[in-house]
Design a protein around this motif. Structure first.
Motif, mmCIF file in Angstrom:
data_model
loop_
_atom_site.group_PDB
_atom_site.id
_atom_site.type_symbol
_atom_site.label_atom_id
_atom_site.label_comp_id
_atom_site.label_asym_id
_atom_site.label_seq_id
_atom_site.Cartn_x
_atom_site.Cartn_y
_atom_site.Cartn_z
ATOM 1 N N TYR A 109 0.859 -1.193 0.000
ATOM 2 C CA TYR A 109 0.000 0.000 0.000
ATOM 3 C C TYR A 109 0.894 1.241 0.000
ATOM 4 N N ARG A 115 1.423 5.485 -0.757
ATOM 5 C CA ARG A 115 0.748 6.797 -0.863
ATOM 6 C C ARG A 115 0.671 7.263 -2.303
ATOM 7 N N ASP A 116 -0.423 7.881 -2.609
ATOM 8 C CA ASP A 116 -0.617 8.445 -3.946
ATOM 9 C C ASP A 116 0.353 9.603 -4.215
ATOM 10 N N VAL A 133 -1.300 -1.320 -4.156
ATOM 11 C CA VAL A 133 -2.534 -0.548 -3.997
ATOM 12 C C VAL A 133 -2.113 0.881 -3.690
ATOM 13 N N ARG A 134 -2.611 1.813 -4.480
ATOM 14 C CA ARG A 134 -2.266 3.212 -4.223
ATOM 15 C C ARG A 134 -3.267 3.800 -3.236
ATOM 16 N N GLY A 135 -2.764 4.509 -2.257
ATOM 17 C CA GLY A 135 -3.649 5.224 -1.351
ATOM 18 C C GLY A 135 -4.206 6.436 -2.070
ATOM 19 N N ALA A 136 -5.014 7.213 -1.390
ATOM 20 C CA ALA A 136 -5.596 8.362 -2.069
ATOM 21 C C ALA A 136 -5.663 9.564 -1.148
#
Lengths: 183, 616
Positions: B254, B256-257, B295-298
Motif C-alpha cells: 500500500y 501513498r498516492d 494498492v495506491r492510497g488516495a
C-alpha cells in the motif's frame, strides 16, 4: 470535457469488476479527467455492484479526489511539518493573493488550481511546491509568484493553441526516460 | 529472460551478472546520477541531460546510470563518478552549467574538480563525515544500485536470502530466526515482528495475506519513500520470505498516492520479479506460489493505521475498526494478515542472510538493529539517514546533521510525526529507541525528525499538528473528532493572545481524555504534540497568554514588522514588493511600515538585503 461511457468502461476493464479495485478505478478516472465526473461515479457503482452512495462516500473521503474539475496547472503547496517550519504557509498565502483564489479553489478561467497538501515527502528540500507533479525545491513566496507569472505569460504567448505538454519553466527540459508519470 | 527454476540457476545468474558488472566497472567510467524525488526536485534531470549532451558533444565514453536517494539531500543534485578502481567521487549541489568543467577536467584530463566534491568513497561510506556515525544496513543499496534493475540487485546479493529461506529453512525456523533477532515494527509502534508472524501462522483462516505499509503519511517523514524508490526489491524479497513463513499466497503493498516515483519503481520491480520467477507459481522451483500487487492510497492520513489501511485495500472507505481482533487473526477480508512497514520487510533478508545474532549485535537490548530517520527543518545536513538504535539525539543532530544553520539556536527536535512530541535541548542525550522516546513524551513513529530553532514557535507547532489531525481524523469516534477540534480552538486562542491560564489546564485534561477514549492510534496519540510542548515549553504558552507576546516572532496577532531606520538604505525593494502598499518613505531615506495596512506577510523581511526589517 465530455465524459464518454465507453472510456469509463475501458478504465474499469483494466481491472476485474470487483469492489477491491474501487480505489484504483477512481484514481484512474481522476487522472483521466482531473476530477470525478458524476457519470463516472454512477457507472463505477453499477459495474462494481455497489451502491452509488458507497462510491460517493469514497470519492469524498479520500483527499486525492475532487468532484469539481481542476485547473490546467495544479499548484500544490506542501504544508508538511518541515515545510511549515520553513515557511510553507507564507508561500500559500502569496499564491492565494497572486491568483485571487483560496486553497482548494480554481481560477474562473480554469487555468490554475491551488491546493494545500500535507507532506509530499521532499522535506529535506522544503518549502516545496509541486506544479502538475513537477516538484520545486527551496521555494520562497517571491519565487512561487514568479512561477505563476511565467506560466501565465507562456500561456498568453501560446495564444490559446491548447495547453502545452509540460509545465513551461526553466525545469521543463526533463529527461523523458526518468519523467514522473504525468497527471 | 527465462524464469529461474532453482536456486542453482539463481546463483549461476548472480555469478554471471557479478562478473559482467565488475568487468565493465573496471574498464569503463560510470557516472551515477541521484534520481530520487529529492534529486529531481533539486534539478537532477537537468543535470542528467547536461551530462548526456556534454558526453555526446565531447565524444566521451561513459556509462550513465541513475540511482535512488543516497541520503545527502541537502547536497542534491548529486553525481558520482567511478573510474576503474579509483575511489568513487561524489559531486554535490551540481547545476547544468557546472557539467562541462567536470567532463573536461575529470573525465578527459583525469583531474578531479575538488571545489565541488562532497566526498570520496574508497572503502565505504564512513569516508564521508555525514555517514561516519551511520550504519547503513537497510539502506545499503540506496544510492548505490539502479533501483530499476533487478540485475544489479541480484548481482549485489539480492534474493540470496529468499533462496536460503525457501530451500534450507522451514517456515517455523524463519519465524524463530526473526523472533530471535528482536526486530520490532519500523512503522513506529514497535511490535515484535516475529511474534506477529507467529500469531498469523497460528491463527485459523482459509487464506493468509502479507501486506506492506508504504503509506508514509507523517508530515516530515520520507524514509519509506526513499527506500521504496531506492531499493524496491529489498522490500519485495522480505515480503516473499514472510509470506512463505506464514503461508500466504497473496500480498499487497500500500503506497501513498503522493509518491508517484515509488509506485513506478515498485511496479517495475514486481514485474521483473515475476519475469524471473521470483514471484508467481513455484518460486525458484519450490512448491510455493505468491502474487503481490500494489494498492495506491488516495491521500488519507488515517490509512496508515493498520485497520483503516486494510479497509482501503478491500475497496472501502479507510476507517479504522475497533481492535477486538488483531489483524494477525482477522485482517484483510477477515483472514489472518501479517502487516508490516516497508522498512520492517526490508530488514528481513538481512536477518535471514546474516542471522539473528548479527542483527541483534547492533542497537540496544530491547531495540535491536538500525533505524532509518530523516532529518529536516532547521538543520544543516538535511537528509535520509540510518543509525544503530541507541545513538543519542545529540549525535544525530550535531555529528550527522551538522547542527542548526546560520545564527539560529537549537530549540527542539520533533519526532514521531503528529503522533509524536517535541524534545527540548536539555534532553538531547536521550538514546534513541522505542522505549526512551515514549518516556520522553514522544515516540519513534516512522522516523521523521524535524529540527526547530529559536525562530519556531512551539505553540504554533502544537497548533499546526492539531490542525493537521483535525482534517485527518476520520470522524468515526467522538473523542478524536470533537476533542481535537476543541483543542484546536484553545490553541488558536493562545496564538491570538485571547487565552487565559485556565485554558492550559483545560488543554491538558482534554488531551488526556482524547488519549484514553479514542478508537485508534490516530486519536490516542493526537494530543502528544500538545502535551509534550506543554511539558517542555510551558513558558512559551505563558508568554502568549500573560505577556501577549510570541517569543519566536511567529504568531501574527502578537507581532509587528518594523523597519530599523538606521539599517534601511531606502532602496525601495520592500516598498515595491509589499502586497498591501503599506510601506512608504523617501528614495534613499528610511522607510516605515503602516501597521494599519500591514498583513504581516513577511515579504518585506524576505526581500530586504540589509537586514533592516525586524519582528517585534
Amino acid at each position: 470535457m465530455t465524459v464518454e461511457l465507453e472510456r469509463i468502461n475501458e478504465i474499469i476493464d483494466c481491472y476485474s469488476a470487483e469492489r477491491m479495485h474501487a480505489l484504483a478505478i477512481l484514481e484512474d478516472i481522476q487522472r483521466e479527467y482531473n476530477f470525478l465526473p458524476r457519470k463516472a461515479l454512477e457507472q463505477t457503482a453499477k459495474r462494481l455492484g455497489v451502491t452509488e452512495g458507497e462510491i460517493y462516500r469514497m470519492a469524498t473521503f479520500f483527499k486525492s479526489f475532487s468532484l469539481h474539475p481542476k485547473g490546467e496547472y495544479v499548484f500544490k503547496v506542501c504544508l508538511g511539518t518541515a515545510c511549515h517550519v520553513m515557511g510553507g504557509p507564507r508561500i500559500l498565502e502569496s499564491l492565494e493573493r497572486e491568483l485571487g483564489i483560496k486553497a482548494g479553489e480554481t481560477t474562473p478561467d480554469g487555468k490554475f488550481s491551488l491546493e494545500a497538501v500535507r507532506c509530499l515527502g521532499a522535506c529535506a528540500l522544503g518549502p516545496v511546491v509541486v506544479v502538475n507533479e513537477e516538484p520545486y525545491a527551496h521555494t520562497t513566496p517571491d519565487r512561487a509568484v514568479k512561477l505563476v507569472r511565467s506560466i501565465a505569460a507562456d500561456e498568453a504567448e501560446a495564444d490559446g493553441d491548447g495547453p502545452p505538454d509540460e509545465t513551461p519553466s526553466a525545469r521543463s527540459a526533463a529527461d523523458p526516460s526518468s519523467a514522473l508519470p504525468s497527471g | 529472460m527465462p524464469k529461474l527454476k532453482s536456486v542453482e540457476e539463481l546463483e549461476a545468474l548472480r555469478d554471471q551478472l557479478h562478473r559482467e558488472l565488475s568487468a565493465s566497472a573496471k574498464t569503463s567510467t560510470t557516472i551515477t546520477v541521484g534520481m530520487g524525488t529529492c534529486g529531481i526536485s533539486a534539478g537532477a534531470r537537468e543535470v542528467m541531460r547536461a551530462i548526456l549532451d556534454e558526453l555526446e558533444e565531447r565524444d566521451v565514453e561513459a556509462r550513465v546510470t541513475t540511482v535512488g536517494c543516497i541520503g545527502m539531500c541537502s547536497k542534491e543534485p548529486l553525481v558520482d563518478i567511478q573510474q576503474g578502481d579509483d575511489p568513487r567521487v561524489t559531486y554535490g549541489n551540481l547545476k547544468p552549467k557546472m557539467v562541462p568543467r567536470i567532463v573536461e577536467e575529470h573525465l578527459m584530463n583525469g583531474q578531479v574538480v575538488d571545489d565541488w566534491v562532497v566526498g570520496r568513497i574508497a572503502t565505504g561510506y564512513e569516508d564521508i563525515p555525514f555517514y561516519n556515525k551511520q550504519l547503513r544496513h537497510v539502506m545499503r543499496n540506496c544510492g548505490m544500485i539502479d533501483p530499476k534493475s533487478i540485475e544489479e540487485y541480484i548481482a549485489s546479493g539480492g534474493y540470496e536470502a529468499l533462496a536460503k529461506a525457501l530451500t534450507t529453512m522451514t517456515p517455523r525456523e524463519i519465524i524463530t530466526e526473526v523472533k530471535a533477532s528482536g526486530l520490532r515494527g519500523r512503522g513506529g509502534a514497535g511490535f515484535p515482528t516475529g511474534r506477529k508472524w507467529e500469531s498469523t501462522l497460528e491463527a485459523e483462516g482459509e487464506v493468509r495475506y502479507v501486506v506492506a505499509n508504504g503509506d508514509e503519511g507523517d508530515p516530515g517523514a520520507f524514509m519509506n519513500r526513499s527506500l521504496m524508490e531506492g531499493d524496491p526489491h529489498a522490500i519485495i524479497e522480505g515480503m516473499i520470505i514472510g509470506a512463505y513463513a506464514i503461508g500466504a499466497h497473496e500480498g499487497f503493498i500500500y503506497v501513498r498516492d503522493e509518491y508517484p516515483l515509488a509506485v513506478k519503481n515498485l511496479s517495475l520491480a514486481l514485474e521483473q520479479a515475476k519475469e524471473y520467477g521470483l514471484l508467481g507459481e513455484s518460486i525458484l522451483g519450490v512448491d510455493f506460489d505468491l502474487d503481490i500487487r500494489i494498492v495506491r492510497g488516495a491521500g488519507a492520513f488515517v490509512c496508515g493505521e493498520s485497520s483503516a489501511l486494510m479497509q482501503s485495500i478491500e475497496g472501502k472507505v479507510g476507517e479504522p475498526r475497533p481492535k477486538h481482533y488483531h489483524a494477525t487473526e482477522r485482517g484483510l477480508w477477515d483472514q489472518p494478515t501479517a502487516l508490516n512497514n516497508v522498512e520492517t520487510w526490508a530488514n528481513v533478508p538481512l536477518i535471514i542472510n546474516n542471522g539473528a545474532d548479527w542483527f541483534a549485535s547492533s542497537g540496544t537490548e530491547d531495540s535491536t538493529g538500525t533505524k532509518t530517520f530523516c532529518l529536516a527543518g532547521q538543520i544543516t545536513n538535511t537528509g535520509f539517514i540510518e543509525v544503530p538504535m541507541g545513538i543519542t539525539l545529540h549525535e544525530i543532530v550535531y555529528d550527522i546533521g551538522g547542527g542548526v544553520p546560520g545564527n539560529g539556536e537549537f530549540k527542539a527536535i520533533q519526532t514521531g510525526g503528529p503522533s509524536g512530541g517535541c524534545i527540548p535541548a536539555d534532553k538531547l542525550d536521550l538514546e534513541v529507541d522505542y522505549d526512551s522516546l515514549l518516556e520522553a513524551g514522544s515516540m519513534m513513529g516512522s522516523g521523521g525528525m524535524i529540527v526547530m530553532d529559536n525562530h519556531t514557535c512551539m505553540v504554533d507547532v502544537a497548533r499546526y499538528f492539531v490542525d493537521f489531525l483535525k482534517d485527518e481524523s476520520c470522524g468515526k469516534c467522538s473523542p478524536c473528532r470533537e476533542g481535537i477540534r476543541r483543542m484546536l480552538e484553545i490553541l488558536t486562542r493562545v496564538t491570538e493572545g485571547d487565552a487565559d491560564m485556565a485554558d492550559l489546564d483545560l488543554l491538558e485534561t482534554l488531551g488526556r481524555t482524547v488519549q484514553d477514549a479514542s478508537l485508534c492510534g490516530l486519536g490516542k496519540s493526537a494530543p502528544n504534540p500538545v502535551l509534550s510542548t506543554l511539558r517542555y515549553f510551558r513558558d512559551e504558552y505563558e508568554a502568549h497568554i500573560k505577556d501577549k507576546t510570541c517569543p519566536a516572532g511567529v504568531c501574527r496577532a502578537l507581532i509587528e514588522y518594523t523597519i530599523n531606520p538606521e539599517a534601511c538604505t531606502g532602496c525601495g525593494l520592500c516598498q515595491r514588493d509589499c502586497p498591501q502598499d503599506a510601506i512608504s518613505g523617501e528614495r534613499k531615506g528610511p522607510h516605515a511600515i503602516d501597521q494599519e495596512l500591514c498583513i504581516k506577510c513577511g515579504i518585506c523581511q524576505d526581500v530586504c538585503r540589509f537586514d533592516a526589517v525586524g519582528v517585534r
